[in-house]
Design a protein around this motif. Structure first.
Motif, PDB file in Angstrom:
ATOM      1  N   CYS A   1       0.827  -1.226   0.000  1.00 23.88           N
ATOM      2  CA  CYS A   1       0.000   0.000   0.000  1.00 23.88           C
ATOM      3  C   CYS A   1       0.853   1.264   0.000  1.00 23.88           C
ATOM      4  CB  CYS A   1      -0.773   0.110   1.297  1.00 23.88           C
ATOM      5  SG  CYS A   1      -2.229  -0.802   1.480  1.00 23.88           S
ATOM      6  N   LEU A   2       2.027   1.143   0.628  1.00 17.84           N
ATOM      7  CA  LEU A   2       2.835   2.346   0.903  1.00 17.84           C
ATOM      8  C   LEU A   2       4.019   2.480  -0.052  1.00 17.84           C
ATOM      9  CD1 LEU A   2       2.874   2.074   4.793  1.00 17.84           C
ATOM     10  CD2 LEU A   2       1.517   3.670   3.407  1.00 17.84           C
ATOM     11  N   LEU A   3       4.144   1.563  -1.029  1.00 16.33           N
ATOM     12  CA  LEU A   3       5.318   1.605  -1.918  1.00 16.33           C
ATOM     13  C   LEU A   3       5.177   2.744  -2.927  1.00 16.33           C
ATOM     14  CD1 LEU A   3       5.967  -2.186  -2.649  1.00 16.33           C
ATOM     15  CD2 LEU A   3       7.087  -0.686  -0.994  1.00 16.33           C
ATOM     16  N   PRO A   4       6.313   3.300  -3.390  1.00 18.05           N
ATOM     17  CA  PRO A   4       6.269   4.282  -4.462  1.00 18.05           C
ATOM     18  C   PRO A   4       5.791   3.608  -5.748  1.00 18.05           C
ATOM     19  CG  PRO A   4       8.550   3.687  -3.957  1.00 18.05           C
ATOM     20  CD  PRO A   4       7.699   3.053  -2.921  1.00 18.05           C
ATOM     21  N   PRO A   5       5.428   4.363  -6.803  1.00 18.64           N
ATOM     22  CA  PRO A   5       4.806   3.804  -8.009  1.00 18.64           C
ATOM     23  C   PRO A   5       5.463   2.547  -8.573  1.00 18.64           C
ATOM     24  CG  PRO A   5       4.833   6.190  -8.138  1.00 18.64           C
ATOM     25  CD  PRO A   5       5.555   5.824  -6.866  1.00 18.64           C
ATOM     26  N   HIS A   6       6.785   2.491  -8.667  1.00 23.66           N
ATOM     27  CA  HIS A   6       7.428   1.300  -9.266  1.00 23.66           C
ATOM     28  C   HIS A   6       7.975   0.352  -8.214  1.00 23.66           C
ATOM     29  CE1 HIS A   6       6.735   3.249 -13.058  1.00 23.66           C
ATOM     30  NE2 HIS A   6       7.312   4.351 -12.592  1.00 23.66           N
ATOM     31  N   GLY A   7       7.642   0.610  -6.975  1.00 25.21           N
ATOM     32  CA  GLY A   7       8.112  -0.247  -5.884  1.00 25.21           C
ATOM     33  C   GLY A   7       7.485  -1.631  -5.967  1.00 25.21           C
ATOM     34  N   LYS A   8       8.286  -2.649  -5.586  1.00 25.41           N
ATOM     35  CA  LYS A   8       7.786  -4.034  -5.623  1.00 25.41           C
ATOM     36  C   LYS A   8       8.207  -4.756  -4.345  1.00 25.41           C
ATOM     37  CE  LYS A   8       6.613  -4.858 -10.261  1.00 25.41           C
ATOM     38  NZ  LYS A   8       6.408  -3.450 -10.587  1.00 25.41           N
ATOM     39  N   ILE A   9       7.423  -5.754  -3.973  1.00 25.11           N
ATOM     40  CA  ILE A   9       7.804  -6.590  -2.831  1.00 25.11           C
ATOM     41  C   ILE A   9       7.832  -8.041  -3.269  1.00 25.11           C
ATOM     42  CG2 ILE A   9       5.416  -6.353  -1.993  1.00 25.11           C
ATOM     43  CD1 ILE A   9       6.418  -7.087   0.797  1.00 25.11           C
ATOM     44  N   ILE A  10       8.906  -8.733  -2.940  1.00 24.29           N
ATOM     45  CA  ILE A  10       8.989 -10.181  -3.138  1.00 24.29           C
ATOM     46  C   ILE A  10       8.758 -10.800  -1.766  1.00 24.29           C
ATOM     47  CG2 ILE A  10      10.525 -12.124  -3.682  1.00 24.29           C
ATOM     48  CD1 ILE A  10      12.035 -10.252  -5.599  1.00 24.29           C
ATOM     49  N   THR A  11       7.775 -11.701  -1.672  1.00 22.91           N
ATOM     50  CA  THR A  11       7.474 -12.306  -0.377  1.00 22.91           C
ATOM     51  C   THR A  11       7.569 -13.816  -0.466  1.00 22.91           C
ATOM     52  OG1 THR A  11       5.879 -12.443   1.450  1.00 22.91           O
ATOM     53  CG2 THR A  11       4.952 -12.178  -0.768  1.00 22.91           C
ATOM     54  N   LEU A  12       8.204 -14.418   0.519  1.00 23.09           N
ATOM     55  CA  LEU A  12       8.533 -15.841   0.491  1.00 23.09           C
ATOM     56  C   LEU A  12       7.718 -16.592   1.539  1.00 23.09           C
ATOM     57  CD1 LEU A  12      10.467 -17.820  -0.848  1.00 23.09           C
ATOM     58  CD2 LEU A  12      12.196 -17.181   0.805  1.00 23.09           C
ATOM     59  N   GLU A  13       7.000 -17.618   1.101  1.00 20.73           N
ATOM     60  CA  GLU A  13       6.203 -18.435   2.018  1.00 20.73           C
ATOM     61  C   GLU A  13       6.625 -19.893   1.853  1.00 20.73           C
ATOM     62  OE1 GLU A  13       4.056 -18.019   4.580  1.00 20.73           O
ATOM     63  OE2 GLU A  13       4.016 -20.210   4.615  1.00 20.73           O
ATOM     64  N   PHE A  14       6.729 -20.583   2.992  1.00 24.91           N
ATOM     65  CA  PHE A  14       7.207 -21.972   2.964  1.00 24.91           C
ATOM     66  C   PHE A  14       6.062 -22.958   2.721  1.00 24.91           C
ATOM     67  CE2 PHE A  14      10.295 -25.113   3.728  1.00 24.91           C
ATOM     68  CZ  PHE A  14       9.749 -26.119   4.517  1.00 24.91           C
ATOM     69  N   ASN A  15       4.902 -22.630   3.301  1.00 27.38           N
ATOM     70  CA  ASN A  15       3.767 -23.543   3.308  1.00 27.38           C
ATOM     71  C   ASN A  15       2.859 -23.279   2.111  1.00 27.38           C
ATOM     72  OD1 ASN A  15       0.955 -24.223   3.762  1.00 27.38           O
ATOM     73  ND2 ASN A  15       1.541 -24.806   5.839  1.00 27.38           N
TER      74      ASN A  15
ATOM     75  N   GLN B   1       5.130 -10.039  -5.484  1.00 25.66           N
ATOM     76  CA  GLN B   1       5.540 -11.289  -6.128  1.00 25.66           C
ATOM     77  C   GLN B   1       5.649 -12.335  -5.018  1.00 25.66           C
ATOM     78  OE1 GLN B   1       7.276 -11.785  -9.498  1.00 25.66           O
ATOM     79  NE2 GLN B   1       7.141 -13.961  -8.965  1.00 25.66           N
ATOM     80  N   LEU B   2       4.747 -13.304  -5.024  1.00 27.37           N
ATOM     81  CA  LEU B   2       4.750 -14.346  -3.986  1.00 27.37           C
ATOM     82  C   LEU B   2       5.516 -15.564  -4.487  1.00 27.37           C
ATOM     83  CD1 LEU B   2       3.867 -15.811  -1.426  1.00 27.37           C
ATOM     84  CD2 LEU B   2       1.572 -15.975  -2.344  1.00 27.37           C
ATOM     85  N   VAL B   3       6.472 -16.020  -3.684  1.00 24.33           N
ATOM     86  CA  VAL B   3       7.299 -17.178  -4.048  1.00 24.33           C
ATOM     87  C   VAL B   3       7.132 -18.236  -2.966  1.00 24.33           C
ATOM     88  CG1 VAL B   3       9.671 -17.944  -4.500  1.00 24.33           C
ATOM     89  CG2 VAL B   3       8.948 -15.642  -5.173  1.00 24.33           C
ATOM     90  N   VAL B   4       6.991 -19.507  -3.374  1.00 22.92           N
ATOM     91  CA  VAL B   4       6.809 -20.586  -2.400  1.00 22.92           C
ATOM     92  C   VAL B   4       8.084 -21.406  -2.309  1.00 22.92           C
ATOM     93  CG1 VAL B   4       5.409 -22.553  -1.696  1.00 22.92           C
ATOM     94  CG2 VAL B   4       4.382 -20.697  -3.017  1.00 22.92           C
ATOM     95  N   GLY B   5       8.599 -21.551  -1.091  1.00 20.45           N
ATOM     96  CA  GLY B   5       9.796 -22.371  -0.906  1.00 20.45           C
ATOM     97  C   GLY B   5      10.551 -21.976   0.335  1.00 20.45           C
TER      98      GLY B   5
ATOM     99  N   TRP C   1      15.982 -20.150  -1.726  1.00 16.85           N
ATOM    100  CA  TRP C   1      15.617 -19.044  -2.614  1.00 16.85           C
ATOM    101  C   TRP C   1      16.549 -17.850  -2.552  1.00 16.85           C
ATOM    102  CZ3 TRP C   1      13.029 -18.430  -6.869  1.00 16.85           C
ATOM    103  CH2 TRP C   1      12.080 -19.399  -7.227  1.00 16.85           C
ATOM    104  N   ILE C   2      17.031 -17.500  -1.366  1.00  8.02           N
ATOM    105  CA  ILE C   2      17.839 -16.281  -1.231  1.00  8.02           C
ATOM    106  C   ILE C   2      19.021 -16.242  -2.206  1.00  8.02           C
ATOM    107  CG2 ILE C   2      19.431 -15.070   0.333  1.00  8.02           C
ATOM    108  CD1 ILE C   2      17.284 -15.551   2.566  1.00  8.02           C
ATOM    109  N   PRO C   3      19.752 -17.365  -2.396  1.00 16.97           N
ATOM    110  CA  PRO C   3      20.866 -17.318  -3.347  1.00 16.97           C
ATOM    111  C   PRO C   3      20.435 -17.158  -4.809  1.00 16.97           C
ATOM    112  CG  PRO C   3      21.126 -19.155  -1.814  1.00 16.97           C
ATOM    113  CD  PRO C   3      19.727 -18.641  -1.650  1.00 16.97           C
ATOM    114  N   LYS C   4      19.135 -17.346  -5.095  1.00 15.37           N
ATOM    115  CA  LYS C   4      18.688 -17.310  -6.496  1.00 15.37           C
ATOM    116  C   LYS C   4      17.961 -16.016  -6.867  1.00 15.37           C
ATOM    117  CE  LYS C   4      16.385 -21.296  -6.272  1.00 15.37           C
ATOM    118  NZ  LYS C   4      15.705 -22.569  -6.627  1.00 15.37           N
ATOM    119  N   ILE C   5      17.682 -15.183  -5.840  1.00 18.59           N
ATOM    120  CA  ILE C   5      16.813 -14.014  -6.079  1.00 18.59           C
ATOM    121  C   ILE C   5      17.377 -13.062  -7.128  1.00 18.59           C
ATOM    122  CG2 ILE C   5      16.074 -11.842  -4.980  1.00 18.59           C
ATOM    123  CD1 ILE C   5      15.218 -13.530  -2.555  1.00 18.59           C
ATOM    124  N   LYS C   6      18.684 -12.775  -7.050  1.00 22.17           N
ATOM    125  CA  LYS C   6      19.271 -11.810  -8.001  1.00 22.17           C
ATOM    126  C   LYS C   6      18.992 -12.223  -9.444  1.00 22.17           C
ATOM    127  CE  LYS C   6      23.211  -9.793  -5.535  1.00 22.17           C
ATOM    128  NZ  LYS C   6      23.389  -8.369  -5.905  1.00 22.17           N
TER     129      LYS C   6
END
Ligand SMILES: O=C(NCCc1nnc(-c2ccc3[nH]cnc3c2)[nH]1)c1cc(-c2ccc(F)cc2)cc(O)c1O
Ligand SMILES: [Mg+2]
Length: 214
Positions: free
Chosen positions: A78-92, A113-117, A122-127
């Motif tokens: 809700c609070l991100l600037p216009p081109h701001g993005k969030i990547i969120t990681l869920e295990f379940n 961007q929701l990623v499952v794992g 995942w952290i080493p692959k994000i870039k």
């Protein structure tokens, strides 16, 4: 068959929140958790501290570890600037499926961007996977014994830059003692504790905000 708590939380969002209105989604979840069933969202009290940190950082790139039902991902987006993005990681994967629908109800699919794992995988692959250079803000809200190893992993993978902000939930309850000890004693971070309460309760909890000094 019996529904799960995340399924009942989603039903409350679809019943009480307005499609495309993220703040009404946040409010519907907080009301559900106060009036019907406790759930492990960051909640309204710590959520205000989260809001102030996000507004201050004004991040273009956010990483969230621990999506659960998507409450904090929606609150941050809700609070991100216009081109701001969030990547969120869920295990379940079941929780991820609920979070996707909460995020869709809020109309924030483009920003989240929701990623499952597993974070360690995942952290080493994000870039390479998401074309991210570094994160301006990381919200740690996943398994409490993963905060420290994942912070070290983010350092090693070059995901933090001078000035990157780490904001950690639950540093008192359930508690992240090894993370707190590391981050408060490391010369590479400047930390600040924001005293609050465990979501929807009177139990003490708080957020630890740390600036990576490079
Ligand atoms: O466990 C929590 N949150 C974690 C959810 C999660 N959602 N996704 C993950 C993930 C994601 C990638 C991962 N990679 C490896 N582990 C991973 C775990 N973890 C949590 C628990 C409580 C809590 C307090 C008091 C109680 F009496 C009981 C419970 C409160 C909170 O605010 C929490 O955030
Ligand atoms: Mg939490």
């Amino acid at each position: 068959t019996q529904s799960t708590r995340p399924q009942r939380l989603l039903a409350a969002v679809q019943k009480n929140a307005t499609r495309g209105d993220p703040r009404s989604v946040v409010l519907a979840i907080d009301q559900f958790c106060r009036q019907k069933e406790w759930a492990m969202n960051v909640g309204d009290e710590k959520g205000c501290i989260l809001d102030s940190v996000v507004s201050e950082v004004n991040p273009g790139a956010v990483l969230e570890l621990g999506t659960y039902c998507g409450y904090s991902a929606v609150r941050i987006a809700c609070l991100l600037p216009p081109h701001g993005k969030i990547i969120t990681l869920e295990f379940n994967p079941d929780n991820a499926a609920i979070a996707r629908q909460v995020i869709a109800w809020a109309g924030l699919e483009e920003k989240i961007q929701l990623v499952v794992g597993a974070s360690g995988d995942w952290i080493p692959k994000i870039k390479e996977q998401f074309g991210v250079k570094t994160f301006d803000l990381v919200f740690l809200d996943h398994w409490k014994d993963r905060y420290l190893p994942d912070t070290k992993l983010m350092e090693e993978c070059g995901l933090l830059r001078e000035g990157s902000i780490l904001l950690a939930d639950n540093v008192i309850c359930p508690g992240t003692p090894d993370y707190l000890e590391y981050i408060r004693n490391s010369p590479r971070y400047k930390s600040q504790y924001f005293k609050s309460h465990l979501e929807y309760t009177k139990v003490e909890d708080g957020l630890e905000k740390s600036v990576f000094l490079g």
